[in-house]
Structures are given as structure tokens and as C-alpha cells.
Design a protein around this motif. Structure first.
Motif, PDB file in Angstrom:
ATOM      1  N   UNK A   1       0.841  -1.207   0.000  1.00  0.00           N
ATOM      2  CA  UNK A   1       0.000   0.000   0.000  1.00  0.00           C
ATOM      3  C   UNK A   1       0.871   1.250   0.000  1.00  0.00           C
ATOM      4  N   UNK A   2       1.933   1.241   0.804  1.00  0.00           N
ATOM      5  CA  UNK A   2       2.854   2.375   0.832  1.00  0.00           C
ATOM      6  C   UNK A   2       3.545   2.577  -0.499  1.00  0.00           C
ATOM      7  N   UNK A   3       3.956   1.454  -1.119  1.00  0.00           N
ATOM      8  CA  UNK A   3       4.633   1.536  -2.411  1.00  0.00           C
ATOM      9  C   UNK A   3       3.704   2.057  -3.500  1.00  0.00           C
ATOM     10  N   UNK A   4       2.417   1.748  -3.397  1.00  0.00           N
ATOM     11  CA  UNK A   4       1.449   2.165  -4.404  1.00  0.00           C
ATOM     12  C   UNK A   4       1.036   3.620  -4.253  1.00  0.00           C
ATOM     13  N   UNK A   5       0.763   4.030  -3.016  1.00  0.00           N
ATOM     14  CA  UNK A   5       0.197   5.352  -2.783  1.00  0.00           C
ATOM     15  C   UNK A   5       1.258   6.440  -2.590  1.00  0.00           C
ATOM     16  N   UNK A   6       2.357   6.116  -1.917  1.00  0.00           N
ATOM     17  CA  UNK A   6       3.317   7.149  -1.517  1.00  0.00           C
ATOM     18  C   UNK A   6       4.578   7.208  -2.379  1.00  0.00           C
ATOM     19  N   UNK A   7       5.128   6.041  -2.769  1.00  0.00           N
ATOM     20  CA  UNK A   7       6.405   6.021  -3.487  1.00  0.00           C
ATOM     21  C   UNK A   7       6.390   6.844  -4.770  1.00  0.00           C
ATOM     22  N   UNK A   8       5.345   6.750  -5.615  1.00  0.00           N
ATOM     23  CA  UNK A   8       5.372   7.526  -6.866  1.00  0.00           C
ATOM     24  C   UNK A   8       5.423   9.035  -6.650  1.00  0.00           C
ATOM     25  N   UNK A   9       4.984   9.495  -5.482  1.00  0.00           N
ATOM     26  CA  UNK A   9       4.947  10.932  -5.205  1.00  0.00           C
ATOM     27  C   UNK A   9       6.071  11.382  -4.272  1.00  0.00           C
ATOM     28  N   UNK A  10       6.957  10.456  -3.915  1.00  0.00           N
ATOM     29  CA  UNK A  10       8.085  10.794  -3.052  1.00  0.00           C
ATOM     30  C   UNK A  10       7.676  11.211  -1.652  1.00  0.00           C
TER      31      UNK A  10
ATOM     32  N   UNK B   1      -0.117   6.206   7.749  1.00  0.00           N
ATOM     33  CA  UNK B   1      -0.166   4.766   7.522  1.00  0.00           C
ATOM     34  C   UNK B   1      -1.581   4.308   7.189  1.00  0.00           C
ATOM     35  N   UNK B   2      -2.581   4.919   7.825  1.00  0.00           N
ATOM     36  CA  UNK B   2      -3.973   4.517   7.610  1.00  0.00           C
ATOM     37  C   UNK B   2      -4.542   5.057   6.307  1.00  0.00           C
ATOM     38  N   UNK B   3      -3.868   6.009   5.679  1.00  0.00           N
ATOM     39  CA  UNK B   3      -4.413   6.699   4.508  1.00  0.00           C
ATOM     40  C   UNK B   3      -4.742   5.770   3.337  1.00  0.00           C
ATOM     41  N   UNK B   4      -3.914   4.770   3.003  1.00  0.00           N
ATOM     42  CA  UNK B   4      -4.281   3.906   1.872  1.00  0.00           C
ATOM     43  C   UNK B   4      -5.630   3.227   2.038  1.00  0.00           C
ATOM     44  N   UNK B   5      -5.965   2.812   3.266  1.00  0.00           N
ATOM     45  CA  UNK B   5      -7.267   2.176   3.492  1.00  0.00           C
ATOM     46  C   UNK B   5      -8.391   3.170   3.262  1.00  0.00           C
ATOM     47  N   UNK B   6      -8.168   4.427   3.686  1.00  0.00           N
ATOM     48  CA  UNK B   6      -9.193   5.451   3.487  1.00  0.00           C
ATOM     49  C   UNK B   6      -9.352   5.797   2.014  1.00  0.00           C
ATOM     50  N   UNK B   7      -8.237   5.892   1.284  1.00  0.00           N
ATOM     51  CA  UNK B   7      -8.293   6.211  -0.149  1.00  0.00           C
ATOM     52  C   UNK B   7      -8.940   5.077  -0.925  1.00  0.00           C
ATOM     53  N   UNK B   8      -8.577   3.840  -0.580  1.00  0.00           N
ATOM     54  CA  UNK B   8      -9.080   2.697  -1.332  1.00  0.00           C
ATOM     55  C   UNK B   8     -10.508   2.326  -1.012  1.00  0.00           C
ATOM     56  N   UNK B   9     -10.918   2.497   0.252  1.00  0.00           N
ATOM     57  CA  UNK B   9     -12.221   1.999   0.688  1.00  0.00           C
ATOM     58  C   UNK B   9     -13.104   3.055   1.340  1.00  0.00           C
ATOM     59  N   UNK B  10     -12.626   4.288   1.389  1.00  0.00           N
ATOM     60  CA  UNK B  10     -13.446   5.354   1.946  1.00  0.00           C
ATOM     61  C   UNK B  10     -13.565   5.267   3.461  1.00  0.00           C
ATOM     62  N   UNK B  11     -14.679   5.774   3.964  1.00  0.00           N
ATOM     63  CA  UNK B  11     -14.886   5.844   5.412  1.00  0.00           C
ATOM     64  C   UNK B  11     -14.921   4.462   6.047  1.00  0.00           C
ATOM     65  N   UNK B  12     -15.502   3.492   5.356  1.00  0.00           N
ATOM     66  CA  UNK B  12     -15.543   2.125   5.884  1.00  0.00           C
ATOM     67  C   UNK B  12     -14.126   1.602   6.103  1.00  0.00           C
ATOM     68  N   UNK B  13     -13.245   1.854   5.127  1.00  0.00           N
ATOM     69  CA  UNK B  13     -11.859   1.421   5.254  1.00  0.00           C
ATOM     70  C   UNK B  13     -11.158   2.093   6.416  1.00  0.00           C
TER      71      UNK B  13
END
Length: 407
Positions: A239-248, A257-269
Motif C-alpha cells: 500500500x505504501x509503495x502504491x500510494x506514496x512512493x510515486x509521489x516521493x 499509515x492509515x491513509x491507503x485504506x481510506x483512499x481505497x475503501x473510503x470511510x468504511x476502510x
């Protein structure tokens, strides 16, 4: 169903060992900085902890005694005391970080500063240890920690470039130097093979009254629970490699750390990940607190364990209470719980040979194990791992100094 529930000891140990507060952030940080190039360390760690946890569970089932109970007897009081001091110091740091981590999860959920929650987390942990049966404790918090599977679901929803993640497995980023790469490799190995895991696991086997007839259940705990923890670690890193690495973007907080779950699944995530983080860190709080009581009581020959009445194991429970108070006081100094855990991982790596050499020796001793001593393959693999752990132990502190703790 009873056999299935029996596996929750391994799940609780794996969740607490692989996915505590420091590992949650460390895996996300490593994914954001190194992509999946350190995934191999998690796999090496899973194999190693499975190897030695199987030995410690077998020792508990065959001898009826946990590993640390045999350390002083097998290695002598001086070596046993060295092992005790190193293990207790690391345990204390980890316990402080876990209390802080559970409080940070509550801060994410409520917006109230985590320091307000710290005393309450410690108090509830003590009450759970004091009043709740071991089997109930392990099942509730072991299974609740499975909410962290949300990271695997979120990864799928993020739609990563799977080919790029595969390429990263063999291609570390050119912007990161070799010393920093190896520093984080050691930190991840220390996270996977944290010393308290085998002490808790073997003591938990005695709490559950394992015998030779329960060797199958003990192995199921090992070979289901620990690989599950490793899978969750890889999902967090991906998740870190997908969401954060491309943007440095570098990760340094629980909210990131919790942000990928929120981005991928919204409030439920987001709700699921906060719940999972709390369950994992609170379960790790119970695990590390109990490990402190187990190791000290077993070294000095005191009555110990939740399988006896508290008044019959008063020194064991007093040790737990004092340890929780010290750890709580440490976090209330406002020291960063995430940094505490990251440092404890390096110190864990330094202490790994002290922890795992006695396990290997006792598992080969026919006086304790009878016909259940290690086979040739276990001994060969155990010896190779001991060489690896010795190298890691020697390199850990110099790399921490050279890289300024990974900076």
C-alpha cells in the motif's frame, strides 16, 4: 470449531509480533521509500520465526515447561541473567510503544490527544490480564486484529501496477544508499523475530496445557498465524509503495499509515483500519506485558501464569503491574511511541542470538525432549539462521549510527 479457535494463540502472537505500532509505520515507511525491494526480509523473518516458534511450542508441549523456564537450568544463572536483562529491557520499550500505539489509534478515532488515553489503555490492559481468561483474551484480540486484512482489500481497490511492484522486488531505489537499505532490512528482521514472541508463545502453550497430543495444534498455530502476520506486513508495504512512493512522500505517522485504506475503501476502510490498529496494538500490549511477567517469574522460579489464581501467583501479577506502570510513565514523558518501537526493533536484532540459541539447544536435548528432538533439516536450518542472526547482531548498532537511525 474448537480446533479452529485453538489457532488464535498463533494469530495473537503473529498480530502482536508482526503488526504492532512500530511495524505498522515501519512497513508503510519501507514501502514508501524502498517499494517492495525489502519484501524478501519479511519472508526470511517469517521462515525464521516459524522455525523457532515451532521449536518453542514443541518444547512446551513435550516438557510441560516454557522456554525461559529452562534457560537458567540449561545455560546457568549468569547466562540466564544476561538473557533476562536484555529481554526485559527490550520488552519494556516495546510495551511502552504498544500502549502509546493503542492510544494513538484512539486519538485517530476521537480527535482527543493520545496522552489522555495512555493511562486508561494501561489500566484496561491490567484489568484484562487480571480478570479475563487466557483463552478468551487470545481469541478476542487475536481475531479482532484480523481487521487489518483491510490493507489487502484496500491494495486491490487502489489498483496498483502489479508489474511495477514485481519489478521493485529486485530493484531498490537508486536514491537510497546501501547502509540505509541494510539498516531497514535489519529493522524488519528484528520486527519479524522479536524475542518476546517465543517467550509468549511457549508460555501460552503451558497456559493452554499443551501435551504431546497437542503438537498438531501447536504447529497449526505456527504455520497459520505467523505467515498471516507476514502477509499483512507485505500488504501494508505494498500500500505504501502504491500510494506514496510515486509521489516521493515519506511516512512518519499513524495517520499517514492509515491513509491507503481510506483512499481505497473510503470511510468504511478508515473505520476498519483504526479498529484493526487498536486491536493489534492492544493485543501486543497484553502480549508484551505478559512476556515481562513470564520471563522474570520463570527465571526466579516463582509461580506464574493466568492458569492459577492471582493470589497464588502474586509476584507474577505484581511484576506485570510494575512493568505496566513504568511503561506508562515512559510514554507520558511525551516520547514518540513510534520512535520507541523503531529503536526497540534494532535492539531486538542485537539480542536475537541470546534468545534463539537456547531454543535451538533445548530442542536438541534428549533429556528434555526425548524422541521429539530436532531432525536434521530443523538443525541445519536453525544453524544457518543462527549464523545470520549473529551477523545481524554485530551489524545493527554500527548501521544505526552510520545512517542516524535510517535518516
Amino acid at each position: 470449531m474448537k480446533k479452529l479457535l485453538g489457532v488464535t494463540l498463533g494469530i495473537l502472537t503473529a498480530i502482536g509480533g508482526f503488526v504492532d505500532i512500530g511495524d505498522l509505520v515501519a512497513n508503510s515507511l519501507v514501502g514508501a521509500r524502498f517499494g517492495m525491494s525489502l519484501a524478501w526480509v519479511v519472508i526470511v523473518g517469517v521462515v525464521g520465526i516459524c522455525l523457532f516458534a515451532e521449536m518453542s511450542g514443541r518444547i512446551a508441549a513435550v516438557s510441560g515447561r516454557p522456554v525461559f523456564d529452562l534457560v537458567r537450568e540449561r545455560l546457568g544463572p549468569r547466562t540466564g541473567l544476561t538473557n533476562l536483562l536484555a529481554s526485559f529491557a527490550i520488552n519494556l520499550l516495546t510495551l511502552a510503544a504498544e500502549i502509546g500505539g493503542a492510544a494513538l489509534a484512539l486519538e485517530l478515532a476521537t480527535g482527543i490527544d493520545y496522552l489522555v488515553w495512555v493511562p486508561g489503555v494501561a489500566l484496561v490492559a491490567w484489568l484484562v490480564i487480571w480478570r479475563v481468561r487466557f483463552s478468551t483474551m487470545e481469541r478476542v484480540f487475536g481475531l479482532a486484529g484480523l481487521a487489518l486484512i483491510v490493507f489487502a482489500v484496500a491494495l486491490w481497490q487502489l489498483g496498483p501496477d502489479w508489474g511495477e511492484l514485481g519489478r521493485q522486488l529486485t530493484s531498490p531505489p537508486e536514491s537510497e544508499g546501501a547502509p540505509t537499505y541494510w539498516y531497514y532490512a535489519i529493522a524488519l528482521l528484528g520486527a519479524a523475530m522479536t524475542p518476546y514472541e517465543v517467550f509468549f508463545f511457549s508460555s501460552g502453550g503451558v497456559e493452554e496445557r499443551w501435551t504431546r497430543r497437542d503438537l498438531g495444534e501447536a504447529r497449526a498455530n505456527v504455520f497459520i498465524g505467523f505467515p498471516l502476520g507476514g502477509f499483512l506486513s507485505l500488504a501494508i508495504a505494498a500500500c505504501g509503495a502504491t500510494l506514496f512512493l510515486p509521489h516521493g512522500i515519506e511516512v512518519g505517522s499513524l495517520g499517514q499509515m492509515a491513509l491507503p485504506a481510506a483512499v481505497g475503501l473510503g470511510q468504511v476502510g478508515l473505520v476498519a483500519v483504526i479498529f484493526g490498529v487498536f486491536a493489534a496494538t492492544f493485543g501486543a500490549t497484553l502480549e508484551t506485558a505478559l512476556s515481562s511477567g513470564y520471563t522474570i517469574s520463570q527465571y526466579f522460579g516463582w509461580q506464574w501464569g493466568k492458569f492459577v489464581r492471582p493470589r497464588d501467583a502474586s509476584r507474577f501479577h505484581a511484576t506485570l503491574l510494575v512493568t505496566l506502570i513504568i511503561a506508562t510513565a515512559l510514554i507520558l514523558t511525551t516520547i514518540d511511541p513510534i520512535k520507541v518501537t523503531e529503536y526497540s526493533l534494532i535492539f531486538s536484532a542485537v539480542a536475537l542470538p541470546l534468545t534463539y540459541l537456547p531454543v535451538l539447544m533445548i530442542a536438541n536435548d534428549p533429556d528434555y525432549m526425548g524422541v521429539h528432538v530436532n531432525g536434521r533439516f530443523s538443525n541445519l536450518l536453525g544453524t544457518l539462521y543462527m549464523i545470520l542472526l549473529l551477523v545481524v547482531s554485530v551489524a545493527a548498532i554500527p548501521l544505526m549510527i552510520a545512517t542516524k537511525a535510517g535518516q
